[in-house]
Design a protein around this motif. Structure first.
Motif, PDB file in Angstrom:
ATOM      1  N   THR A   1       0.828  -1.198   0.000  1.00 43.24           N
ATOM      2  CA  THR A   1       0.000   0.000   0.000  1.00 43.24           C
ATOM      3  C   THR A   1       0.867   1.254   0.000  1.00 43.24           C
ATOM      4  O   THR A   1       1.863   1.331   0.712  1.00 43.24           O
TER       5      THR A   1
ATOM      6  N   PHE B   1      -3.038   0.542  -3.854  1.00 36.94           N
ATOM      7  CA  PHE B   1      -2.381  -0.755  -3.810  1.00 36.94           C
ATOM      8  C   PHE B   1      -1.353  -0.882  -4.923  1.00 36.94           C
ATOM      9  O   PHE B   1      -1.592  -0.469  -6.051  1.00 36.94           O
TER      10      PHE B   1
ATOM     11  N   ARG C   1      -3.825  -0.003   5.546  1.00 29.96           N
ATOM     12  CA  ARG C   1      -2.605  -0.238   4.765  1.00 29.96           C
ATOM     13  C   ARG C   1      -2.143  -1.688   4.904  1.00 29.96           C
ATOM     14  O   ARG C   1      -1.206  -1.991   5.622  1.00 29.96           O
TER      15      ARG C   1
END
Length: 187
Positions: free
Chosen positions: A81, A96, A128
């Motif tokens: 992330t 992503f 994340r």
């Protein structure tokens, strides 16, 4: 707390799994105590062993792992992330970053509804995750993330769905065919 317990009981029930709850304060020795609550669910999907652990209190960490059965032919990949701040400069559609040497796995991930839902959550929240499919004695998929965002329970079901979709895809044993043929089969 009751709502969380009910939420995890419902997931365990839906997956024919078992919920383990550990709720015990941690003493720091100087009279201070900190809550330490661990929600753990174990279940099986097509002979693949799932373990979901969410720990609150001193650590706010979520881990969803799946030990893949020997019948599958997994392909290694990673989903990382980008922070909100870094994404301001990069202006990517998704926070992503997908990594794999196999183009078919990348195509599958880019078009997967569960991963797209997780991406939407990551755009709105400080979610994340780091998801890794790798071989370390046995094949596994592991997702780790912190729980320090508003509704951290909303990611659990999409992560399970993503894993199940990956298992179903690996079960087909078509990830190593020509990329053009793969896209044709999956369009």
């Amino acid at each position: 707390m009751k709502m969380l317990i009910e939420f995890f009981k419902e997931i365990a029930k839906n997956e024919n799994g078992k919920l383990y709850l550990h709720d015990k304060d941690i003493s720091f020795g100087d009279g201070t105590r900190s809550p330490n609550v661990i929600f753990k669910i174990k279940f099986e999907y097509k002979s693949n062993q799932f373990t979901i652990i969410n720990q609150t209190g001193t650590n706010y960490v979520g881990t969803t792992s799946c030990k893949l059965s020997d019948d599958l032919q997994p392909i290694p990949f990673e989903i990382d992330t980008i922070s909100h701040l870094k994404n301001l400069f990069l202006r990517r559609k998704s926070r992503f970053v997908l990594k794999s040497e196999n183009q078919n796995v990348l195509h599958f991930l880019k078009t997967n509804n569960a991963l797209n839902l997780l991406s939407e959550i990551a755009d709105k929240e400080d979610f994340r995750p780091l998801v890794v499919c790798s071989l370390d004695g046995y094949w596994s998929i592991v997702c780790k993330y912190h729980l320090e965002f508003d509704d951290w329970t909303q990611v659990i079901e999409p992560i399970i769905a993503l894993y199940k979709n990956l298992i179903d895809e690996f079960e087909k044993r078509i990830a190593n065919i020509n990329h053009g043929q793969y896209r044709e089969l999956n369009s």
